[in-house]
Motif scaffolding. Sequence first.
Motif, PDB file in Angstrom:
ATOM      1  N   LEU A 144       0.857  -1.352  -0.222  1.00 40.58           N
ATOM      2  CA  LEU A 144      -0.052  -0.115   0.193  1.00 40.58           C
ATOM      3  C   LEU A 144       0.881   1.302   0.001  1.00 40.58           C
ATOM      4  O   LEU A 144       0.271   2.324  -0.352  1.00 40.58           O
ATOM      5  CB  LEU A 144      -0.928   0.018   1.131  1.00 40.58           C
ATOM      6  N   LYS A 145       2.054   1.082   0.132  1.00 44.62           N
ATOM      7  CA  LYS A 145       2.617   2.391   0.310  1.00 44.62           C
ATOM      8  C   LYS A 145       2.828   3.078  -0.727  1.00 44.62           C
ATOM      9  O   LYS A 145       2.822   4.180  -0.843  1.00 44.62           O
ATOM     10  CB  LYS A 145       4.292   1.869   0.801  1.00 44.62           C
ATOM     11  N   ASP A 146       3.137   2.622  -2.088  1.00 42.39           N
ATOM     12  CA  ASP A 146       3.150   3.190  -3.321  1.00 42.39           C
ATOM     13  C   ASP A 146       1.782   3.886  -3.734  1.00 42.39           C
ATOM     14  O   ASP A 146       1.806   4.963  -3.999  1.00 42.39           O
ATOM     15  CB  ASP A 146       3.596   2.143  -4.376  1.00 42.39           C
ATOM     16  N   TYR A 147       0.991   3.070  -3.562  1.00 39.31           N
ATOM     17  CA  TYR A 147      -0.377   3.611  -3.470  1.00 39.31           C
ATOM     18  C   TYR A 147      -0.793   5.238  -2.815  1.00 39.31           C
ATOM     19  O   TYR A 147      -1.124   6.011  -3.275  1.00 39.31           O
ATOM     20  CB  TYR A 147      -1.613   2.533  -3.390  1.00 39.31           C
ATOM     21  N   TYR A 148      -0.712   4.738  -1.509  1.00 48.00           N
ATOM     22  CA  TYR A 148      -0.903   6.120  -0.868  1.00 48.00           C
ATOM     23  C   TYR A 148       0.243   7.184  -1.028  1.00 48.00           C
ATOM     24  O   TYR A 148      -0.255   8.297  -0.732  1.00 48.00           O
ATOM     25  CB  TYR A 148      -0.793   5.694   0.747  1.00 48.00           C
ATOM     26  N   MET A 149       1.216   6.928  -1.367  1.00 48.96           N
ATOM     27  CA  MET A 149       2.380   7.871  -1.853  1.00 48.96           C
ATOM     28  C   MET A 149       1.726   8.743  -2.850  1.00 48.96           C
ATOM     29  O   MET A 149       1.891  10.040  -3.113  1.00 48.96           O
ATOM     30  CB  MET A 149       3.674   7.483  -1.927  1.00 48.96           C
ATOM     31  N   GLU A 150       1.445   7.941  -3.855  1.00 46.56           N
ATOM     32  CA  GLU A 150       0.776   8.606  -5.434  1.00 46.56           C
ATOM     33  C   GLU A 150      -0.463   9.484  -4.716  1.00 46.56           C
ATOM     34  O   GLU A 150      -0.590  10.611  -5.188  1.00 46.56           O
ATOM     35  CB  GLU A 150       0.596   7.621  -6.213  1.00 46.56           C
ATOM     36  N   ASN A 151      -1.298   8.956  -3.990  1.00 44.39           N
ATOM     37  CA  ASN A 151      -2.526   9.759  -3.564  1.00 44.39           C
ATOM     38  C   ASN A 151      -2.118  10.787  -2.776  1.00 44.39           C
ATOM     39  O   ASN A 151      -3.000  11.906  -2.855  1.00 44.39           O
ATOM     40  CB  ASN A 151      -3.576   8.765  -2.909  1.00 44.39           C
ATOM     41  N   GLU A 152      -1.278  10.917  -1.819  1.00 42.83           N
ATOM     42  CA  GLU A 152      -0.896  12.140  -1.024  1.00 42.83           C
ATOM     43  C   GLU A 152      -0.333  13.209  -1.922  1.00 42.83           C
ATOM     44  O   GLU A 152      -0.593  14.424  -1.777  1.00 42.83           O
ATOM     45  CB  GLU A 152       0.248  11.688  -0.029  1.00 42.83           C
ATOM     46  N   ILE A 153       0.467  12.633  -3.028  1.00 42.59           N
ATOM     47  CA  ILE A 153       1.108  13.730  -3.761  1.00 42.59           C
ATOM     48  C   ILE A 153       0.024  14.505  -4.742  1.00 42.59           C
ATOM     49  O   ILE A 153      -0.137  15.828  -4.677  1.00 42.59           O
ATOM     50  CB  ILE A 153       1.971  13.103  -4.724  1.00 42.59           C
ATOM     51  N   GLU A 154      -1.021  13.627  -5.170  1.00 40.50           N
ATOM     52  CA  GLU A 154      -2.109  14.306  -5.948  1.00 40.50           C
ATOM     53  C   GLU A 154      -3.040  15.249  -5.156  1.00 40.50           C
ATOM     54  O   GLU A 154      -3.294  16.285  -5.306  1.00 40.50           O
ATOM     55  CB  GLU A 154      -2.814  13.170  -6.629  1.00 40.50           C
ATOM     56  N   THR A 155      -3.263  14.821  -3.814  1.00 36.46           N
ATOM     57  CA  THR A 155      -4.013  15.550  -2.875  1.00 36.46           C
ATOM     58  C   THR A 155      -3.410  16.693  -2.370  1.00 36.46           C
ATOM     59  O   THR A 155      -3.934  17.819  -2.645  1.00 36.46           O
ATOM     60  CB  THR A 155      -4.378  14.569  -1.413  1.00 36.46           C
ATOM     61  N   ALA A 156      -1.988  16.627  -2.246  1.00 35.48           N
ATOM     62  CA  ALA A 156      -1.391  17.692  -1.910  1.00 35.48           C
ATOM     63  C   ALA A 156      -1.203  18.911  -3.088  1.00 35.48           C
ATOM     64  O   ALA A 156      -1.386  20.313  -3.008  1.00 35.48           O
ATOM     65  CB  ALA A 156       0.244  17.389  -1.509  1.00 35.48           C
ATOM     66  N   GLN A 157      -1.089  18.509  -4.464  1.00 37.86           N
ATOM     67  CA  GLN A 157      -1.106  19.308  -5.550  1.00 37.86           C
ATOM     68  C   GLN A 157      -2.348  20.070  -5.553  1.00 37.86           C
ATOM     69  O   GLN A 157      -2.660  21.174  -5.879  1.00 37.86           O
ATOM     70  CB  GLN A 157      -0.697  18.489  -6.675  1.00 37.86           C
ATOM     71  N   LEU A 158      -3.495  19.109  -5.270  1.00 36.17           N
ATOM     72  CA  LEU A 158      -4.930  19.886  -5.302  1.00 36.17           C
ATOM     73  C   LEU A 158      -5.062  20.894  -4.293  1.00 36.17           C
ATOM     74  O   LEU A 158      -5.511  21.906  -4.645  1.00 36.17           O
ATOM     75  CB  LEU A 158      -5.899  18.668  -5.477  1.00 36.17           C
ATOM     76  N   GLU A 159      -4.604  20.689  -3.216  1.00 34.21           N
ATOM     77  CA  GLU A 159      -4.690  21.474  -2.095  1.00 34.21           C
ATOM     78  C   GLU A 159      -3.940  22.786  -2.322  1.00 34.21           C
ATOM     79  O   GLU A 159      -4.558  24.022  -2.347  1.00 34.21           O
ATOM     80  CB  GLU A 159      -4.126  21.149  -0.804  1.00 34.21           C
TER      81      GLU A 159
END
Length: 136
Positions: free
Chosen positions: A110-125
């Motif tokens: 799950l590490k890679d999956y959550y890292m990708e989603n955290e980056i996308e969420t940070a970019q949206l914020e």
Amino acid sequence: MSLSVSGEIIGAVLILIGAIFSLISAIGNVRLPDVYTRSHAASKSSTLGVLCALVGTLLYFLISDGFFSIRLILGIFFVFLTAPVAAHVICRAAYRSQVPLAEQSVQDELKDYYMENEIETAQLEDKEKIAVYQGK
């Protein structure tokens, strides 16, 4: 051997098997290293232990007394519905709270999956903050 005696034996054997699985579950909760493996032990073996105990009780009363209990069926259904869901939610909350895996863990899928989603969420914020700052 009469039907009543065989019902008692079948019920007793299933209840004993359920007690053994519950004991295994308790040992797993004590011996396993982290929340993820403990949750697995608690959900899998205790669910099977409760299933065997409730089915043994249901068969005992059905064979020996001719009494069918809908409460036991509902208990079996409730345990099968809630135990896996609760284990999943506990593990998911632990992972999102960054509870570390055991040192013996080999792979974290799950590490890679959550890292990708955290980056996308940070970019949206960041884009939302820029839009608010610019007055859009």
